[in-house]
Design an enzyme around this catalytic site. Sequence first.
Site, short mmCIF file in Angstrom:
data_model
loop_
_atom_site.label_atom_id
_atom_site.label_comp_id
_atom_site.label_asym_id
_atom_site.label_seq_id
_atom_site.Cartn_x
_atom_site.Cartn_y
_atom_site.Cartn_z
N VAL A 33 31.72 27.06 28.06
CA VAL A 33 30.46 26.41 28.37
C VAL A 33 30.02 26.74 29.78
O VAL A 33 30.84 27.03 30.65
CB VAL A 33 30.57 24.87 28.20
CG1 VAL A 33 30.79 24.52 26.74
CG2 VAL A 33 31.68 24.29 29.07
N THR A 73 37.63 28.89 30.28
CA THR A 73 37.34 30.23 30.81
C THR A 73 38.65 30.97 30.93
O THR A 73 39.46 30.71 31.84
CB THR A 73 36.65 30.13 32.18
OG1 THR A 73 35.46 29.36 32.05
CG2 THR A 73 36.30 31.52 32.70
N ALA A 91 30.78 37.07 28.02
CA ALA A 91 29.54 36.43 28.48
C ALA A 91 29.82 35.39 29.54
O ALA A 91 29.12 35.31 30.56
CB ALA A 91 28.82 35.79 27.28
N LYS A 92 30.84 34.59 29.33
CA LYS A 92 31.19 33.55 30.31
C LYS A 92 31.61 34.18 31.64
O LYS A 92 31.21 33.71 32.72
CB LYS A 92 32.32 32.68 29.76
CG LYS A 92 32.91 31.69 30.74
CD LYS A 92 31.91 30.65 31.21
CE LYS A 92 32.62 29.57 32.03
NZ LYS A 92 31.67 28.62 32.61
N LEU A 93 32.40 35.24 31.60
CA LEU A 93 32.80 35.91 32.83
C LEU A 93 31.59 36.50 33.54
O LEU A 93 31.49 36.45 34.78
CB LEU A 93 33.84 36.98 32.54
CG LEU A 93 35.18 36.49 31.98
CD1 LEU A 93 36.11 37.67 31.72
CD2 LEU A 93 35.84 35.47 32.91
#
Length: 294
Positions: free
Chosen positions: A121, A96, A170-172
């Site tokens: 992930v 991340t 998207a991960k954030l």
Amino acid sequence: MTRIGFIGLGKLGLPVAMRLAKAGHDVIGFDRSADRRGEAAGRGLGLAGDGPAAVAGAAFVFTSLPDDAALKGALLADAGLVQALAGGAILVETSTVSPEASASVAEALAARDVGYLRSPVSGNPVLAEAGTLTAMASGPRAAFDLAVPVLEAFTKAQVYLGEAEQARYAKLAINLMIAVSAGMMADALVLAEKGEVPWAAMLDLMAESAVGSPMVKYKVPPLKTRDYSSTFSCGQMAKDLDLILGAASAAGLSLPYGDLARATYRDLIESGRSDADFIAAVERAEERAGLGPR
């Protein structure tokens, strides 16, 4: 069998590397921490003496690193991994990190003819051990298509999002929802406690109600015993919230709930809980409500 180099054998990286090895791949790992290397060796993972040796000749290289500085240091330093990667290899970066740090890596890898798959992930070490993480990916579509059979060793789903830094955003976004959800659970639980709702019953109700997300359900068992041992710490959540708010600022956005979550985790760190699990927001809310330790 595919030759895979794996850099970063932390709480999430090591179980992912082990899943790849159990799937039959030839995995060679490296971590700067002697303790992490020792744990990996104890589980039977092959190790190299340094990062460049781990990735030399690998068709796929995975990285699982804690932050922007670690990513750029590992990849872009004078003796960094970029120079050791073989042309035509695919780097699958699972950390991340900020879109800006990721873009700088992309530029360096393009010059080396290395496919760069941004693939953070969603999940935790327990899900990593079970092989049921969710991978979000962006980068060259051809690299993603080649990587899917490898990703399937440790993920239940692989979602392709675009050619550039979409997976980073998207991960954030997902982690913002997790941080806000922890605060939501904290406030809801202290309200229920003040109303004399039994603690365990309220947690079961949360899990089975309309708000019973996988995250809520995963946190119910440790909350029943008020176990705040870390799977993802308050300090790590604060780091991610800084990335989230930085990305929002660069995009000209304000995120009121993000600001509130960051203030929550600043308070948690100042109260001595940097290493506690992020769901310790519940414990802190009980303190503020005058409910005391349980």
